[in-house]
Design an enzyme around this catalytic site. Structure first.
Site, PDB file in Angstrom:
ATOM      1  N   CYS A  60       0.880  -1.345   0.055  1.00 51.98           N
ATOM      2  CA  CYS A  60      -0.027  -0.025  -0.073  1.00 51.98           C
ATOM      3  C   CYS A  60       0.738   1.236   0.071  1.00 51.98           C
ATOM      4  O   CYS A  60       2.058   1.310  -0.530  1.00 51.98           O
ATOM      5  CB  CYS A  60      -0.995  -0.008   1.152  1.00 51.98           C
ATOM      6  SG  CYS A  60      -0.129  -0.085   2.837  1.00 51.98           S
ATOM      7  N   ILE A  61       0.535   2.279   0.561  1.00 52.37           N
ATOM      8  CA  ILE A  61       1.354   3.626   0.499  1.00 52.37           C
ATOM      9  C   ILE A  61       2.652   3.418   1.214  1.00 52.37           C
ATOM     10  O   ILE A  61       3.390   4.256   0.714  1.00 52.37           O
ATOM     11  CB  ILE A  61       0.388   4.728   1.157  1.00 52.37           C
ATOM     12  CG1 ILE A  61       0.915   5.938   0.557  1.00 52.37           C
ATOM     13  CG2 ILE A  61       0.092   4.786   2.494  1.00 52.37           C
ATOM     14  CD1 ILE A  61      -0.144   7.240   0.695  1.00 52.37           C
TER      15      ILE A  61
END
Length: 536
Positions: free
Chosen positions: A39-40
């Site tokens: 993810c980020i």
């Protein structure tokens, strides 16, 4: 240059490939990796046997900011490195798999810094205690409801980069539009439609991407999920008037309708594959799944999801208009706790729905006050732990990333292991949330055009009822208020006398004082990340 950590272990850190190679060996090798995603800020791994992962060694790696065990094995690397490390990691796993068994994870020689001295027995005991705490938290978070929320979150997380990009471009377009109106500049007026097309192209089709990811997550064919979700945004649905709920509008129900339709399509596809003869599967399975789920979407799911989406938008507007301060206190102060229990994932579809229908989520900046609270609490811990160089070193390293929106190193390296500072950080976040909520109650709403970033990184993504400028001022003021309130609360109430004595105790031998950077991290602080994780 590589640098030593934890028992003079040396890791390969000169390249992202070196980091990926280190981590692959430390999680048990390629044969122990069942899935890879990111993810980020986190590398998210599915492990066949999580017990093979050497968690403490992974935490000690210079490129690693933390470890979270919550359904998947999550290694926090930060937004600057996670994408490239994840790519290298996937390539190494693929190469090892293709090598037909040559990358077996059992050999200690494959693990960086093999041959170092075994840790002390008390550290082993603390590590075992930390592992037990992690297992307990993982079991408690593995309820059907939380697993469903996690699957829903996994549908939206891959969309975050596009939401961020579109939000930044939309903000730039709004700024250029304001300049064009104030200066009557023809060149700027001509640029605005270009920025609108760049920012709104994805948003006009976000339902299709949600449908694609939903079918993939629920075991269907992704393109069928995208196809049935495309019905939601198809302009021709305006011609359909004979439904139980009356006239349909293109986009009615938005991402919620797309999610429901695609999940139904995946279920119908799995059902059809069990009953349709093999010779007819290619023809009948996709046709049956798309026709039945599409018909249900038109007659039922789109109208109902439209009512739900309208309720979310109207509810958020009413809440902030009539009880903004109270909502700010509640949402800002409790967001950290929601994260710990995995309940924050339920907010992702809500944010996406608000962005889709209103252009921004007015709830997201309030929740982002949690980062300000963590930063302020970390400063207070730094001031209080004057004689704990290891803890102060951790804070100096983690605080800049917290200000820029990645609070995990502060949470899992400082405040959560100490417990009381985590609570006072929440108090500061509640105060900051009250500031943002009060302005919303007075008519100056601040919202975010994307989800994912927080801290100062969120500034280019802000918008609101009075434009970008006032939104930036309100958000910045709220964030700084949260940090100052948390710092004051933590300094005054974040420590008992016994805690202060332990934190500032003289170093004993080479181990240094106890704390998040010292020996206790193996069991006390080191075990804490398993208890939850922010939406990263």
């Amino acid at each position: 240059m590589p640098r030593p950590r934890a028992g003079n272990q040396i890791f390969m850190t000169d390249t992202h490939t070196g980091t990926a190679r280190d981590l692959l060996a430390l999680v048990g090798g390629a044969t122990n990796v069942t899935s890879t995603a990111h993810c980020i800020s986190r590398l998210r791994l599915g492990l066949a046997d999580p017990g093979l992962a050497r968690t403490q060694r992974i935490k000690d790696h210079p490129a690693v900011l933390g470890v979270v065990v919550d359904g998947t094995y999550q290694i926090v690397l930060g937004p600057a490195a996670v994408d490239r490390v994840a790519q290298a990691f996937e390539q190494l796993v693929a190469a090892a798999t293709a090598a037909a068994g040559t990358a077996a994870p059992a050999a200690d020689a494959d693990v960086p810094a093999a041959g170092t001295a075994a840790p002390a027995a008390d550290a082993d005991a603390l590590a075992a205690r930390g592992a037990a705490l992690k297992d307990d938290r993982t079991r408690r978070n593995a309820t059907p409801g939380k697993l469903l929320l996690r699957r829903i979150a996994d549908i939206f997380v891959p969309l975050i980069p596009a939401l961020i990009a579109c939000g930044v471009i939309a903000g730039l377009g709004a700024t250029l539009n304001s300049l064009a109106l104030s200066t009557h500049t023809a060149a700027l007026t001509g640029i605005v439609p270009v920025t609108t097309a760049l920012s709104q192209g994805f948003m006009s089709l976000i339902a299709v991407f949600v449908g694609y990811n939903t079918a993939k997550e629920f075991g269907g064919t992704p393109v069928l999920g995208g196809a049935v979700a495309g019905i939601v945004v198809y302009p021709g649905v305006a011609a359909i008037t004979h439904t139980p709920f009356g006239h349909l509008k293109p986009g009615q129900g938005g991402v919620l309708g797309a999610l429901a339709a695609a999940a139904l399509c995946a279920a119908l596809e799995r059902w059809a594959r069990r009953w349709v003869p093999d010779a007819l599967q290619m023809l009948l399975v996709p046709t049956t799944a798309l026709a039945l789920s599409g018909l249900t979407a038109l007659l039922l799911l789109m109208p109902l999801a439209g009512l739900l989406a309208d309720g979310i938008g109207n509810g958020a507007t009413w809440l902030l208009a009539h009880a903004g301060a109270g909502a700010g206190v509640l949402l800002g102060g409790t967001f950290g706790t929601l994260v710990m229990f995995g309940l924050h994932q339920a907010l992702i579809p809500i944010h996406t729905t608000l962005i889709e229908h209103q252009g921004y989520s007015a709830l997201y900046p309030i929740l982002a006050m949690a980062g300000g609270g963590q930063a302020g609490a970390a400063v207070a811990v730094y001031l209080r732990a004057r004689h704990n160089p290891s803890l102060r070193r951790v804070i100096r390293s983690a605080l800049p990333t917290c200000v820029l929106g990645v609070a995990e190193p502060v949470i899992y390296g400082v405040t959560l292991p100490l417990v009381r500072p985590f609570v006072t950080a929440g108090i500061g976040a509640a105060v900051g949330g009250a500031v943002v909520g009060t302005f919303a109650q007075l008519g100056l709403t601040t919202g975010s055009t994307a989800i994912g970033p927080s801290g100062l990184v969120l500034l280019p993504l802000l918008d609101g009822s009075h434009g970008i400028g006032p939104a930036v001022l309100v958000y910045t003021g709220g964030w700084l208020t949260a940090a100052l309130a948390a710092c004051a609360a933590t300094y005054a109430f974040g420590f008992t006398p016994a805690m202060l004595t332990a934190l500032n105790a003289p170093a004993e031998g080479a181990g240094g004082p106890s704390g998040p950077g010292g020996p206790d991290r193996a069991g006390g602080a080191g075990g804490a990340p398993a208890e939850g994780a922010p939406a990263g």
